[in-house]
Design a protein around this motif. Structure first.
Motif, short mmCIF file in Angstrom:
data_model
loop_
_atom_site.label_atom_id
_atom_site.label_comp_id
_atom_site.label_asym_id
_atom_site.label_seq_id
_atom_site.Cartn_x
_atom_site.Cartn_y
_atom_site.Cartn_z
N GLU A 60 26.08 42.57 29.71
CA GLU A 60 26.01 42.65 31.17
C GLU A 60 25.36 41.41 31.77
N GLN A 84 27.91 38.62 31.53
CA GLN A 84 29.02 38.77 32.47
C GLN A 84 28.63 38.35 33.88
N VAL A 135 30.68 35.47 35.97
CA VAL A 135 31.55 36.12 36.94
C VAL A 135 32.51 35.10 37.55
N LYS A 192 36.56 37.27 31.58
CA LYS A 192 36.23 38.69 31.53
C LYS A 192 35.73 39.06 30.14
N LEU A 193 34.56 39.68 30.08
CA LEU A 193 34.02 40.14 28.83
C LEU A 193 34.45 41.59 28.58
#
Length: 243
Positions: free
Chosen positions: A92, A95, A99, A103-104
């Motif tokens: 998280e 990511q 951003v 995309k993880l």
């Protein structure tokens, strides 16, 4: 749309797991369309950088190859705190920093794949013993032992744990009382390392303690084409690979 793949392990001061991870990454790389995808390795602990930074660094490399997705595969066998809390938190963080760029996609942990049990079944076929003990690490997280108990039941073996109870010694004593005289310990670990060395020492001590029983120690799963296939299945679930 192309993807990159990052294999995440726990991390160890012992160099053997890192070598094994590199070998696995190479095996998986051979499955990918040449020049279109990447496979990397990272560790949750015992690294100079936190996992989220390792993810970000690898993601930047993946972006230079035109990858739009980064699949993150936790190479853990139990749904402990690392799998359920620590790794998702690190992903998280990464990511948020990435951003708008890549995309993880955090995939299920390795031990959740049904083919892991098939690998154990294959190993079991080579074992000649009255009883087998499946020895896993164990976790303090509630419910994390249930998958091991299920696998042990399906294989017709007894489960024991290195970190929590019931311990290997307790299980050996139970089987001894039940009349077993040939027992094989099957370590439910990915690679040789410090813990498997400690297990080997423990088995030697138990053999001295119980000379009336023959104890044998099998090898952990280890690097293999079959293990690479399981990881590949997890990494590419729902994904169409175009050559």
């Amino acid at each position: 749309m192309s993807s990159a793949y990052l294999l995440v392990s726990h991390g160890s001061r012992d160099p053997r797991p890192d070598v094994a991870m590199q070998q696995l990454a190479k095996l998986i790389s051979e499955k990918l369309p040449r020049g279109k995808n990447l496979v990397g390795i990272a560790t949750l602990e015992l690294n100079t950088q936190p996992l989220h930074q390792q993810i970000q660094d690898f993601a930047q490399t993946a972006l230079t190859f035109g990858c739009q997705f980064l699949k993150i595969i936790p190479l853990f066998l139990l749904p402990g705190v690392h799998v359920m809390s620590d790794i998702p938190a690190e992903v998280e963080i990464a990511q948020k920093a990435l951003v708008g760029s890549i995309k993880l996609d955090l995939k299920p942990y390795l031990g959740s794949h049904g083919k892991i049990e098939k690998l154990l079944t294959k190993i079991m076929a080579t074992i000649k013993a009255e009883r087998v003990i499946l020895l896993a690490h164990g976790s303090g997280r509630s419910g994390s032992q249930k998958p091991i108990e299920t696998i042990a039941e399906n294989l017709g073996v007894m489960a024991a744990y290195w970190f929590v109870s019931p311990s290997l010694e307790v299980r050996v004593k139970e089987l001894l009382v039940a009349g077993s005289r040939q027992i094989t310990i099957l370590p439910y670990f990915l690679f040789p390392g410090g813990i498997t060395d400690a297990i080997a020492e423990s088995v030697e001590k138990l053999q001295l303690q119980f000379p009336e029983v023959k104890l044998q120690l099998a090898s952990p799963l280890g690097v293999s084409a079959e293990l690479a296939d399981v990881i590949w299945d997890l990494a590419t679930e729902g994904e169409q690979i175009v050559g």
